[in-house]
Design a protein around this motif. Structure first.
Motif, PDB file in Angstrom:
ATOM      1  N   UNK A 119       0.966  -1.142   0.144  1.00  0.00           N
ATOM      2  CA  UNK A 119      -0.057   0.163   0.001  1.00  0.00           C
ATOM      3  C   UNK A 119       0.661   0.972   0.178  1.00  0.00           C
ATOM      4  N   UNK A 120       0.709   2.156  -1.074  1.00  0.00           N
ATOM      5  CA  UNK A 120       1.665   3.283  -1.146  1.00  0.00           C
ATOM      6  C   UNK A 120       1.554   4.180   0.074  1.00  0.00           C
ATOM      7  N   UNK A 121       2.885   4.469   0.767  1.00  0.00           N
ATOM      8  CA  UNK A 121       2.966   5.304   1.869  1.00  0.00           C
ATOM      9  C   UNK A 121       3.052   4.479   3.053  1.00  0.00           C
ATOM     10  N   UNK A 145      -3.563  10.005  -2.961  1.00  0.00           N
ATOM     11  CA  UNK A 145      -2.692   9.151  -3.237  1.00  0.00           C
ATOM     12  C   UNK A 145      -1.141   9.641  -3.703  1.00  0.00           C
ATOM     13  N   UNK A 146      -1.311  10.915  -4.006  1.00  0.00           N
ATOM     14  CA  UNK A 146      -0.203  11.440  -4.824  1.00  0.00           C
ATOM     15  C   UNK A 146       1.196  11.387  -3.999  1.00  0.00           C
ATOM     16  N   UNK A 147       0.946  12.040  -2.741  1.00  0.00           N
ATOM     17  CA  UNK A 147       2.366  12.117  -1.745  1.00  0.00           C
ATOM     18  C   UNK A 147       2.614  10.761  -1.374  1.00  0.00           C
ATOM     19  N   UNK A 151       6.103   9.014  -2.215  1.00  0.00           N
ATOM     20  CA  UNK A 151       6.983   8.322  -1.137  1.00  0.00           C
ATOM     21  C   UNK A 151       7.417   6.942  -1.534  1.00  0.00           C
ATOM     22  N   UNK A 152       6.582   6.153  -1.678  1.00  0.00           N
ATOM     23  CA  UNK A 152       6.782   4.757  -2.093  1.00  0.00           C
ATOM     24  C   UNK A 152       7.866   4.732  -3.082  1.00  0.00           C
ATOM     25  N   UNK A 153       7.806   5.560  -4.117  1.00  0.00           N
ATOM     26  CA  UNK A 153       8.552   5.464  -5.384  1.00  0.00           C
ATOM     27  C   UNK A 153      10.079   5.821  -4.740  1.00  0.00           C
ATOM     28  N   UNK A 154      10.182   6.820  -3.794  1.00  0.00           N
ATOM     29  CA  UNK A 154      11.408   7.320  -3.318  1.00  0.00           C
ATOM     30  C   UNK A 154      12.236   6.154  -2.564  1.00  0.00           C
ATOM     31  N   UNK A 155      11.174   5.324  -1.669  1.00  0.00           N
ATOM     32  CA  UNK A 155      11.561   4.608  -0.871  1.00  0.00           C
ATOM     33  C   UNK A 155      12.016   3.101  -1.481  1.00  0.00           C
ATOM     34  N   UNK A 156      11.414   3.075  -2.644  1.00  0.00           N
ATOM     35  CA  UNK A 156      11.645   1.777  -3.481  1.00  0.00           C
ATOM     36  C   UNK A 156      13.043   1.735  -4.377  1.00  0.00           C
ATOM     37  N   UNK A 176      -6.813  16.594 -14.892  1.00  0.00           N
ATOM     38  CA  UNK A 176      -5.730  17.652 -15.240  1.00  0.00           C
ATOM     39  C   UNK A 176      -4.900  17.816 -13.829  1.00  0.00           C
ATOM     40  N   UNK A 177      -5.499  18.480 -12.944  1.00  0.00           N
ATOM     41  CA  UNK A 177      -5.056  19.043 -11.549  1.00  0.00           C
ATOM     42  C   UNK A 177      -4.061  18.004 -10.860  1.00  0.00           C
ATOM     43  N   UNK A 178      -4.726  17.196 -10.944  1.00  0.00           N
ATOM     44  CA  UNK A 178      -4.083  15.843 -10.133  1.00  0.00           C
ATOM     45  C   UNK A 178      -2.860  15.118 -10.944  1.00  0.00           C
TER      46      UNK A 178
END
Ligand SMILES: C[S@@+](CC[C@H](N)C(=O)[O-])C[C@H]1O[C@@H](n2cnc3c(N)ncnc32)[C@H](O)[C@@H]1O
Length: 217
Positions: A119-121, A145-147, A151-156, A176-178
């Protein structure tokens, strides 16, 4: 494996470059992860294009790959048929579908593949340790879910990990904003390269589906 009556399946077939076909079960009920999204097909076929081959060998051969937000698992399964050692990940409720689809396609897998909860984060990604590649298809679609996702990408990822991200650009509502917010935060931590559409699979490409390669800065 007996199939529960409460969730009948319908299938999606994707023909591979070698003429074999992935057969992916999708659920008639359930959340967004229960079906194959177009971005997943586009990235799966992109992974089979010539730019992934060196001297006739696929660059995923014996490489470690983690897919996040795998849903049905089609992208990770494609990578495992190209020789990668893959971990497909998603929420707990997708694990049964992931396992069934791995089983369904096991005769095509030349690397290896397993399914795990991520699960992300939540600080579990480090257990998946600095893979060579991270794959993600259609994971940029809701604000909360964005942050955690970043975070998960940075950790992985490690310094050498290449993230291959594919998403469908949606113009309705706050989409578009997301998407803009995702890339704004992402670019603080990652270098991002957009892959021109001419390099996507000739048949499975679309002007509104984008592919990026990204590396941690
Ligand atoms: C639009 S679906 C895409 C599924 C698949 N990648 C595809 O393209 O067919 C988004 C996926 O992200 C997963 N997801 C959403 N929020 C998540 C979270 N917080 N942690 C992990 N996975 C999540 C969903 O369960 C779903 O499988």
């Amino acid at each position: 494996m007996a199939e529960p009556r409460s969730c009948p399946y319908f299938h999606r077939t994707v023909e591979k470059r070698d003429g074999s076909s992935l057969l992916i079960k999708q659920c008639t009920s359930g959340d967004v992860g229960c079906v194959v999204w177009d971005a997943a097909i586009v990235i799966s076929k992109y992974l089979e294009t010539d730019c992934f081959y060196r001297n006739g060998e696929h660059i995923f051969l014996n490489k470690s790959v983690v897919e996040i937000g795998s849903g049905t698992g089609i992208v990770g399964i494609m990578a495992a048929t190209l020789g990668a050692n893959v971990t497909v990940t998603d929420l707990e409720e997708l694990q049964d579908l992931l396992t069934r689809n791995i089983e369904e396609n096991k005769h095509l897998i030349t690397g290896s593949i397993e399914a795990k909860v991520l699960k992300w984060g939540e600080k579990k990604a480090s257990g998946l340790g600095c893979p060579d590649y991270v794959l993600m298809a259609d994971c940029i679609y809701y604000e909360e879910s964005l942050e955690p996702l970043i975070e998960t990408l940075k950790e992985l990822v490690g310094p050498e990990t290449c993230i291959i991200c594919c998403y469908e650009e949606r113009t309705m509502g706050i989409n578009p904003q997301i998407q803009e917010a995702f890339f704004e935060i992402l670019k603080l931590h990652f270098d991002v390269e957009k892959i021109p559409i001419e390099k996507h699979d000739e048949e499975y490409r679309s002007e509104d589906i984008h592919i990026f390669h990204m590396w941690k800065r």
